[in-house]
Each structure stands twice: as C-alpha cells, then as structure tokens.
Write a protein that holds these residues in place. Structure first.
Motif, PDB file in Angstrom:
ATOM      1  N   ALA A  27      32.887  45.230  39.774  1.00  0.00           N
ATOM      2  CA  ALA A  27      33.889  46.217  38.869  1.00  0.00           C
ATOM      3  C   ALA A  27      33.790  47.219  39.543  1.00  0.00           C
ATOM      4  N   ALA A  28      34.716  47.477  40.754  1.00  0.00           N
ATOM      5  CA  ALA A  28      35.107  48.899  41.494  1.00  0.00           C
ATOM      6  C   ALA A  28      36.555  49.100  41.581  1.00  0.00           C
ATOM      7  N   ASN A  29      36.732  50.601  42.269  1.00  0.00           N
ATOM      8  CA  ASN A  29      37.264  51.693  42.166  1.00  0.00           C
ATOM      9  C   ASN A  29      39.049  50.798  42.806  1.00  0.00           C
ATOM     10  N   TRP A  30      39.207  49.553  43.014  1.00  0.00           N
ATOM     11  CA  TRP A  30      40.303  48.996  42.735  1.00  0.00           C
ATOM     12  C   TRP A  30      40.540  48.358  41.378  1.00  0.00           C
ATOM     13  N   GLY A  31      39.579  48.039  41.405  1.00  0.00           N
ATOM     14  CA  GLY A  31      40.234  46.934  39.973  1.00  0.00           C
ATOM     15  C   GLY A  31      40.738  47.454  38.750  1.00  0.00           C
ATOM     16  N   TYR A  32      42.043  46.607  38.345  1.00  0.00           N
ATOM     17  CA  TYR A  32      42.799  46.603  37.711  1.00  0.00           C
ATOM     18  C   TYR A  32      42.249  47.952  36.451  1.00  0.00           C
ATOM     19  N   HIS A  33      40.944  47.484  35.886  1.00  0.00           N
ATOM     20  CA  HIS A  33      40.280  47.701  34.177  1.00  0.00           C
ATOM     21  C   HIS A  33      40.265  49.312  34.779  1.00  0.00           C
TER      22      HIS A  33
END
Length: 485
Positions: A206-212
């Motif tokens: 769950a990374a920095n480019w994730g939508y969340h």
C-alpha cells in the motif's frame, strides 16, 4: 549455479540435459497433448473461429498457420540477470529468444517486490538471486527504469519498476501486423528456501502512488504498509492468506541512497528495522487468480519507455483476466514485435487501488501466433490499434486515459502522463473502442452498438495507479446470435 544456460561451465552439457529434463517433465502432459492435437499448428484455432469463439476467422487461422512451421517448436526462457530488462520497454533490446509464429515458449517472470521478503522470495533461487543481487560493489541488474543511468536515486531513476523477461522476437513480425498471444499455462514459482517448501509468497505494498494514499482516516498519515501473502505452490488450495505486514521503515540501499518511501525497485528491506504484525487479516481467504500485470510488445515512439503506464502495445495493463486460457491481441509496432512479460500477480482486484496486487513470481507458457497485415482486411482484427483480451466467454476491450500517450502527449509524455490521467478520459476511450469493435467486428449499426453497450456491456475500472489510468469493457460472447449463443 549453471542450469544449462552457461556455456563456459565445465559441466554445461550435463547441467543442460538435467535442467531440460526437469522442464520437460513439468510440462510434459500439456505439451505432449498440445503437440499431438495439432491445435497450435492449424486446426484448433480454425475450429474455435468456426464456432464463433474467436476473433481469428477460419480463413485467417489457416493463412497464418501456413506461414509457420508444420509443428510448433518449444522454447524455454529462464529469468536471470542476463535475460531480464528492468523497468522499461525498448525497441533497442537484443532478443533473448527468437521463435517462429506458432511456437510455444515458457517464460519465467519475477516480481520486482521479491526483496520485500528476500528470505521467502529470493534465497536459494539462482535466477532470482542473480537479478536481485545488490552489494556495495555491484548490482545484478543496474538499470532500473527508463531514466538516466546517472540518476541520483539509482541507474534508470526508478522511472519504471517491473522486472520483464525477454524480449522474444517473432520471425517476420513487422509494424502493422497483429501478434496473438495464447496463455496456455500459469504456475507459481515455488520458494527455493527449504524452510518454505511447497509454498510461494507475494507482496502487497500500500504505497505512495496508491489511490488511497492521501485519503486515510487513522494512524500516521500518510504511511506505506507492506503485507506478505502465502500461496500453496502445489495447487492444494486456491486461496492466499496474509502472513504478516510491516510499515515501510525507510531503507538505505547498499549504494548508500536512503529511500524514505518506496521509490526505487528492488531495494532490499532490512527486517531488523521492521516490526512485523502477524495479527493481520486473520481467517481471510483471498481467491487467487494468477496473471501477468505486464505483457506486451515494444512501442516505436521512444528508445526507452517507462514500464508503468500502459499504452497501445500493452505493457502494464494490470487486468486480472490476463491468466491461463486467455488470448491477447497486440498491434505490432517494431520489427520482431519484441514480446516481454513481467509483473506477475497471484491476485488483484479491479482498480488495484492501493498501488499493487499480490506481487508474486510466476512462470507462464505462451503460444505466439503472427497475423500479417496483408491478411487482416475484412477480419475482426483489421485496424486493431490497442491490446484486447479474448476468453472462452468474453471479449475485453481496454481503454486508457490516453490511447497512445507517447504520441498524444509529445516530447514530455513520460512525465506528463502522471499528471493528466482521469477515469473519465479512460471511460471515454473504452466506450469508443467498444463501439468500434461492435460496429466493425460484429457488423452493428452505431445505434445498435450504443444500445447494446448500455444494456449488456460491463465497464469496469482496470487500474487507477499506473499513470495512464484504465477502464475495461467486457462483452459476453453468448449474447451474439449464431453458434456462440
């Protein structure tokens, strides 16, 4: 250790014999059945087409088969530091294999997240160890991304992250042709660590480019959390379970560069600095659907193309339907097509919301069939200029925010694409492509196509994390009149 792929090894011949015997034993039932049936060479594709189940018409199937060998040859492409390209597609790459149309090839694909838990996903595996080798003195694969080799963060700049095996050149392929890719088999790559025999593992970041990432409710905000999943490599169960999770701790790589966030692929995680949470998703069973997130051919617009945004030649499509039994069609843009595969997933939901799937190394067996441009007029594949999936039940059209962002956005396309994508643009493209497909391949009027799309075509968000966002449109074959109904 030599696996029959190092001609300088003193025992090269014996190692090669043993390795090929092992491969042949693993694939023997399917391979023998495939060759015996003659499906690959001639009749099978035509039979599917005759039953209304394929975009390849009987005439096109026979014509394309006649251009290839009477019987397909079999090839194997292992994953190693010598056979992968990391984080980019390129028309300049030397092919790692050259095959004829109709041939079958097994390709090993490694996840770029293997170093999130090297004990489970790298240790004891010679191919993976060669790729992920990184000491103060050297890296097994230096360039990681389409950026400059002297980028401060690391060679290639991390402008592209996927470990891609290949490319594979198809003899006679030229711009304007269509490459048909049949996925015959997908199998997990077992952990080579004796402690985890019979298992394979994957990582979800769950990374920095994730939508969340900038829309979180609790705890430290923002944060990156990695969850390690376990899969039964023997096929004894069809679900994955979470083993543990950990917060990205900030990692200093062997070259001395600090990575406060996940910003460069393959950085080895020092688990003496992590706190593992084993009380994560207790009792949950995640259905596995193994597939390849990255699959496609080389584009023509640039020498080095970031592997993250998908485009007209495929690439990082990230659609879980690209698994065993699916067939894909790609427009060929460069001589040889230069087919590559990577970003293997054990499972993924539509949208890939947090940034990744269960990133898990897999091995795929493919048959590549070339359809020449001169043979396409009057067939459903005429003027195909985007990647398309066909399964036994469905046709799947892919729309992107920019159908060909390399062309559409000009000189700065590879940076601007990350700022200009939207679901609305991807939906518009998917609508236009499905409309064209229904009108040209199925002979509908525009009014018929629009009505059918509203009542019988499912549009879904493929992904919102790959720069060039995606929407797919799925139409079931059973709705059409004739043999497929």
């Amino acid at each position: 250790m030599c696996r029959g792929d190092d001609p300088t090894c003193a025992s090269f011949a014996e190692h090669r014999r043993r390795f090929r015997a092992k491969v042949d034993e693993t694939l023997a039932p399917e391979r023998r059945a495939f060759l015996r049936s003659g499906f690959a060479a001639t009749g099978g594709a035509a039979a599917l087409a005759a039953g209304g189940l394929s975009l390849v018409t009987p005439a096109l199937a026979q014509t394309s088969a006649a251009r290839g060998p009477a019987r397909p040859a079999y090839h194997h492409l292992p994953a190693s530091a010598e056979t992968v390209h990391w984080g980019y597609f390129s028309r300049l790459l030397k092919p790692q294999a050259e095959i004829a149309s109709g041939d079958i090839i097994t390709i090993e694909a490694l996840t770029h997240h293997a170093n999130d838990d090297a004990e489970r996903m790298v240790a004891g595996d010679p191919g993976a160890e060669s790729v992920f080798l990184w000491t103060k003195e050297r890296k097994g694969v230096d360039r990681r991304g389409a950026g400059p080799m002297d980028a401060p963060i690391g060679a290639g700049g991390g402008l592209g992250v996927h470990v891609c095996t290949g490319p594979v050149a198809v003899r006679g392929a030229e711009a304007g042709d269509v490459l048909e890719v049949r996925i015959l088999d997908v199998a997990p790559r077992p952990s080579a660590n004796p402690r985890f025999k019979g298992l394979t593992f994957g990582s979800n970041a769950a990374a920095n480019w994730g939508y969340h990432y900038k829309d979180m409710l609790t705890g430290d905000r923002p944060r990156e959390v990695v969850t390690i999943y376990e899969i039964d490599a023997t096929g004894g169960r069809d679900w994955a379970r979470a083993v543990y999770s950990f917060r990205w701790p900030g990692v200093t790589d062997p070259s001395g560069v600090h990575h406060a966030v996940i910003d460069y692929p393959g950085v080895p995680v020092d688990h003496t600095r992590t706190t593992r949470n084993y009380d994560v998703l207790k009792g949950f069973r995640v259905p596995i659907r193994p597939h390849f997130g990255v699959i496609g051919v080389a584009p023509k617009e640039s020498d080095y193309v970031n592997s993250i945004p998908p485009s007209y030649t495929g690439g990082n499509i990230d659609n879980w339907r690209i698994g065993k039994g699916a067939t894909l069609y790609f427009p060929v843009a460069v001589p040889g097509a230069l087919f590559s595969v990577g970003d293997p997933h054990a499972s993924q939901g539509d949208s890939e919301l947090c940034g990744t799937a269960i990133e898990c190394s897999l091995t795929g067996t493919f048959q590549l069939v070339l359809h020449k441009a001169a043979d396409l007029p009057g067939t459903p594949l005429e003027r195909l200029d985007f990647p398309m999936i066909e399964t036994a039940q469905d046709w799947v059209v892919h729309g992107f925010s920019f159908p060909n962002y390399l062309r559409d956005l000009g000189a700065n396309a590879q940076s601007e694409i990350f700022e200009k994508s939207s679901v609305d643009l991807a939906m518009r493209d998917a609508f236009r492509k499905m409309r064209r497909f229904l009108m040209t391949a199925k002979g509908l009027t525009e009014d018929e196509a629009v009505s059918l799309m509203s009542v019988a075509v499912d549009f879904g968000v493929t992904q919102v994390v790959d720069g060039n966002w995606g929407v797919h449109a799925v139409v079931r074959k059973s709705i059409f009149p004739g043999p497929a109904s």
